[in-house]
Enzyme design. Structure first.
Site, PDB file in Angstrom:
ATOM      1  N   ASN A  82      31.202 -44.334  -8.650  1.00 34.01           N
ATOM      2  CA  ASN A  82      30.517 -44.503  -7.537  1.00 34.01           C
ATOM      3  C   ASN A  82      29.483 -43.560  -7.101  1.00 34.01           C
ATOM      4  O   ASN A  82      28.541 -43.764  -6.561  1.00 34.01           O
ATOM      5  CB  ASN A  82      31.465 -44.568  -6.310  1.00 34.01           C
ATOM      6  N   GLY A 143       9.024 -46.492  -5.261  1.00 38.30           N
ATOM      7  CA  GLY A 143       9.324 -45.173  -4.963  1.00 38.30           C
ATOM      8  C   GLY A 143      10.553 -44.788  -5.456  1.00 38.30           C
ATOM      9  O   GLY A 143      11.228 -43.657  -5.392  1.00 38.30           O
ATOM     10  N   TYR A 147      15.798 -44.287  -9.628  1.00 33.79           N
ATOM     11  CA  TYR A 147      17.117 -44.782  -9.202  1.00 33.79           C
ATOM     12  C   TYR A 147      17.372 -46.270  -9.956  1.00 33.79           C
ATOM     13  O   TYR A 147      18.381 -46.603 -10.073  1.00 33.79           O
ATOM     14  CB  TYR A 147      16.989 -44.830  -7.665  1.00 33.79           C
ATOM     15  N   LYS A 151      20.294 -47.562 -12.015  1.00 29.28           N
ATOM     16  CA  LYS A 151      21.299 -48.524 -11.377  1.00 29.28           C
ATOM     17  C   LYS A 151      21.038 -49.893 -12.338  1.00 29.28           C
ATOM     18  O   LYS A 151      22.078 -50.670 -12.521  1.00 29.28           O
ATOM     19  CB  LYS A 151      20.946 -49.126  -9.892  1.00 29.28           C
TER      20      LYS A 151
END
Length: 241
Positions: A82, A143, A147, A151
């Site tokens: 997580n 932006g 990330y 992911k």
């Protein structure tokens, strides 16, 4: 004897809800954290859940940390990947440091953690590996090249390891949350929330951390033994994959 569940980033936000949910479901829970000692100690006092501090982006730290968890609590049967951070910025302004930090914590950690529990799971012919991805790994996000890339990588990792592990009684799945009402999201100005975010969500509200926790508890349980290599999307209909 209760199965041991290890939750990375398990003392705050969605991770906190997951840790609490697994404990309520009867698991012995270990929660890791990376830096906020005050929040971790408060969480431990409130819940009685065991907390462990290490950098999930560091393979050797994960190896030592997992060995400590297993010495204290027993073999890890459920791993919840997580832990995650953001270092937002458009690509033409993104620094190598911000790219590497997000990839390390959000993607390298899957290898670092899973590699150090997978052999034991294979030996015992049982395991549950659940990784928290994001809607932004499915659709991309302005932006967030770092990330979104990290992911998105969760999905490929999940499908490959699921194929490798199925015959050994190990399921490997991902969950892709949308906008969840964590402290960070609720800090967004109300006008932005009401005009820019909520109109994109067909159900008309933010998700709750406990709703993601219930997804984890299901996938961690015996009833989910026929589900592997899957992504459970929980975003209120914002993005239908």
């Amino acid at each position: 004897m209760a199965r041991v569940a290890l939750v990375t980033g398990g003392t705050r936000g969605i991770g906190e809800a997951i840790s609490r949910g697994l404990k309520e479901a009867g698991f012995t829970v270990a929660a890791t954290y990376g830096g906020n000692d005050e929040a971790a100690n408060k969480f431990k006092e409130e819940t009685g859940i065991h907390v462990f501090k290490w950098d999930v982006g560091d393979f050797d730290a994960c190896k030592a940390g997992i060995a400590k968890v297993e010495a204290d609590l027993g073999p890890v049967d459920v791993l919840v990947n997580n832990a995650g951070i953001t270092r937002d910025g458009t690509l033409h302004r993104m620094t190598p440091e911000n790219w590497r930090a997000v990839i390390s914590t959000n993607l390298d950690s899957l290898f670092n953690m899973t590699r150090n529990v997978i052999e034991g799971m294979r030996d015992r012919n049982y395991g549950r590996i659940i990784s928290i991805s994001s809607i932004n790994g499915q659709k991309g996000q302005f932006g967030q090249a770092n990330y979104s890339a990290a992911k998105a990588g969760v999905f490929g990792f999940t499908k490959a390891v699921a194929q490798e592990s199925a015959a050994k009684g190990i399921t490997v799945n991902a969950i892709a949350p949308g906008y969840i009402g964590t402290e960070m999201v609720r800090a967004v100005p109300e006008e932005v929330l009401n005009t820019k975010i909520l109109p994109l969500i067909p159900v008309g509200r933010l998700g709750e951390p406990e709703e993601i926790a219930r997804c984890v508890v299901f996938l961690a349980g015996e009833d989910a033994g026929f589900i592997t290599g899957a992504t459970l999307t929980a975003n209120g209909g914002q993005y239908m994959a």
